[in-house]
Design an enzyme around this catalytic site. Structure first.
Site, PDB file in Angstrom:
ATOM      1  N   ALA A  32       0.866  -1.185   0.000  1.00  0.00           N
ATOM      2  CA  ALA A  32       0.000   0.000   0.000  1.00  0.00           C
ATOM      3  C   ALA A  32       0.902   1.233   0.000  1.00  0.00           C
ATOM      4  CB  ALA A  32      -0.952  -0.011   1.188  1.00  0.00           C
ATOM      5  N   LEU A  33       1.802   1.237  -0.960  1.00  0.00           N
ATOM      6  CA  LEU A  33       2.870   2.247  -0.973  1.00  0.00           C
ATOM      7  C   LEU A  33       2.319   3.656  -1.165  1.00  0.00           C
ATOM      8  CD1 LEU A  33       5.541   0.371  -3.142  1.00  0.00           C
ATOM      9  CD2 LEU A  33       5.230   0.343  -0.659  1.00  0.00           C
ATOM     10  N   GLY A  36       5.484   8.532   1.288  1.00  0.00           N
ATOM     11  CA  GLY A  36       6.449   8.314   2.368  1.00  0.00           C
ATOM     12  C   GLY A  36       7.406   7.186   1.995  1.00  0.00           C
ATOM     13  N   HIS A  37       6.850   6.064   1.501  1.00  0.00           N
ATOM     14  CA  HIS A  37       7.714   4.954   1.060  1.00  0.00           C
ATOM     15  C   HIS A  37       8.610   5.412  -0.085  1.00  0.00           C
ATOM     16  CE1 HIS A  37       4.222   2.415   2.597  1.00  0.00           C
ATOM     17  NE2 HIS A  37       5.245   1.933   3.267  1.00  0.00           N
ATOM     18  N   GLN A  61       3.327  -9.861  13.204  1.00  0.00           N
ATOM     19  CA  GLN A  61       3.431  -8.609  13.950  1.00  0.00           C
ATOM     20  C   GLN A  61       2.065  -7.990  14.255  1.00  0.00           C
ATOM     21  OE1 GLN A  61       5.775  -6.708  10.626  1.00  0.00           O
ATOM     22  NE2 GLN A  61       4.744  -4.862  11.324  1.00  0.00           N
ATOM     23  N   GLY A 150      11.539   4.527   8.182  1.00  0.00           N
ATOM     24  CA  GLY A 150      11.023   5.868   8.477  1.00  0.00           C
ATOM     25  C   GLY A 150      10.982   6.140   9.972  1.00  0.00           C
ATOM     26  N   GLN A 156      10.232   1.364  16.321  1.00  0.00           N
ATOM     27  CA  GLN A 156      10.653   0.253  15.446  1.00  0.00           C
ATOM     28  C   GLN A 156      12.083   0.489  14.949  1.00  0.00           C
ATOM     29  OE1 GLN A 156       8.200  -1.772  12.243  1.00  0.00           O
ATOM     30  NE2 GLN A 156       9.238  -0.282  10.964  1.00  0.00           N
ATOM     31  N   SER A 188       0.848   7.428   6.015  1.00  0.00           N
ATOM     32  CA  SER A 188       0.714   6.051   6.484  1.00  0.00           C
ATOM     33  C   SER A 188      -0.237   5.324   5.548  1.00  0.00           C
ATOM     34  CB  SER A 188       0.120   6.068   7.894  1.00  0.00           C
ATOM     35  OG  SER A 188      -0.388   4.792   8.210  1.00  0.00           O
ATOM     36  N   ARG A 190      -2.382   3.479   6.436  1.00  0.00           N
ATOM     37  CA  ARG A 190      -3.696   3.463   7.095  1.00  0.00           C
ATOM     38  C   ARG A 190      -4.533   4.694   6.745  1.00  0.00           C
ATOM     39  NH1 ARG A 190      -3.378  -0.003  12.034  1.00  0.00           N
ATOM     40  NH2 ARG A 190      -1.396  -1.036  11.814  1.00  0.00           N
TER      41      ARG A 190
HETATM   42  O1  PAF Z   1       7.185  -0.698   9.033  1.00  0.00           O
HETATM   43  C1  PAF Z   1       6.686  -1.645   8.393  1.00  0.00           C
HETATM   44  O2  PAF Z   1       6.028  -1.474   7.361  1.00  0.00           O
HETATM   45  C2  PAF Z   1       6.862  -3.070   8.919  1.00  0.00           C
HETATM   46  O3  PAF Z   1       6.864  -3.102  10.303  1.00  0.00           O
HETATM   47  C3  PAF Z   1       8.125  -3.755   8.346  1.00  0.00           C
HETATM   48  C4  PAF Z   1       9.391  -3.060   8.800  1.00  0.00           C
HETATM   49  C5  PAF Z   1       8.055  -3.778   6.837  1.00  0.00           C
HETATM   50  C6  PAF Z   1       8.183  -5.196   8.853  1.00  0.00           C
HETATM   51  O4  PAF Z   1       7.074  -5.929   8.451  1.00  0.00           O
END
Ligand code: PAF
Length: 283
Positions: A32-33, A36-37, A61, A150, A156, A188, A190
């Site tokens: 879902a780029l 930011g990505h 996760q 990021g 993280q 994000s 989201r």
């Molecule tokens: O930040 C994220 O999108 C995720 O936590 C990552 C680092 C790709 C690990 O699944």
């Protein structure tokens, strides 16, 4: 653009690239780029010959199965977006769950010297074991020289630095500034799930962080935290989960300010069903 779905395929591509001493940058994502990505990928392209982007919604996760099920999966659109940045220098790794985990997806347990128990760790059970497991696995498969993360997920980022340190992983971690929409809302995946009224309300989060930063210049962390809580009590749409001012090294809440330490304010907010996080450097 080459899109590989298996570690064998990725391994072959890497073997070929390494014959020519090609340097590899890596941007792990859950797809879902958004812009930011792309800003991480562009930075990685400036500093490496090629860039690998992984697109994988990592089941271990997520502590909430509904959140995992609803997470946007938009591989075709993501690949088209990446092509607009570079068709020849970007490689995509979009594995299946089985390619990564075999038949039984399970996270390993990690000790990140307590970083994993603060903030997101307190509210999302097992989350950082899942992140540690997937990131370590992806580093082993992609063998990058540098990996880009990021600062929006600052906790993280610090945990991944710890993962690399503790396991002597041969990769340099590069932290990248938060990319924001013009309204100030941190980008994000989201955000696209926010209903219109929440999308309109959400920039309040960053405005409050900016105001908190100003106040932190003259007031204690406790006073600033009380002030932030009051602002959210008055807000009809946004529900504050936590606001914490923490030392950036230990991620522990500040009790007493010290000139020699660096602090950040961290926040998590529900906008309807969507959980948003953000943070700001304070000094
Ligand atoms: O930040 C994220 O999108 C995720 O936590 C990552 C680092 C790709 C690990 O699944």
């Amino acid at each position: 653009m080459q899109v590989a779905n298996s570690k064998e395929h990725i391994g072959d591509i890497i073997l070929d690239l390494r014959k020519n001493d090609t340097s590899i940058g890596f941007v792990p994502t859950m797809g879902a780029l958004h812009k930011g990505h792309l800003s991480l990928i562009k930075k990685a392209l400036q500093e490496n010959d090629v860039v690998f982007v992984s697109i994988f919604v990592n089941p271990t996760q997520f502590d909430n199965q509904k959140d995992l099920k609803n997470y946007p999966r938009t591989l075709d659109r993501d690949v088209e977006l990446l092509k607009t940045v570079s068709d020849s220098k970007i490689f995509v790794y979009a594995p299946t769950v089985e390619d990564i985990y075999g038949k039984h997806p399970k996270a390993k347990r990690f000790d990140f010297d307590g970083l994993e128990h603060e903030m997101e760790g307190e509210f999302r059970d097992g989350h950082f074991d899942g992140v540690g497991t997937i990131v370590k696995r992806l580093f082993e498969i992609v063998t990058p020289d540098r990996a880009y993360f990021g600062e929006k997920d600052f906790q993280q980022l610090q945990i991944i630095r710890k993962l690399v340190d503790k396991n002597n992983l041969p990769v340099k971690i590069v932290g990248c500034k938060i990319h924001r929409e013009t309204t100030g809302l941190a980008m994000s995946s989201r955000n696209e799930r926010l209903l219109p009224e929440y999308k309109k309300a959400a920039p309040f989060i960053f405005r409050t962080l900016q105001e908190a930063k100003k106040k932190f210049g003259t007031k204690s962390a406790t006073k600033v935290t009380e002030w932030v809580k009051k602002q959210f009590e008055k807000n009809q749409l946004l529900e504050l989960e936590y606001f914490i001012i923490a030392d950036i090294e230990t991620l522990k809440p500040v009790k007493r300010k010290s000139q020699s330490k660096k602090y950040r304010a961290f926040i998590a907010v529900y906008a309807g069903e969507i959980r948003l996080i953000d943070n700001i450097a304070l000094n």
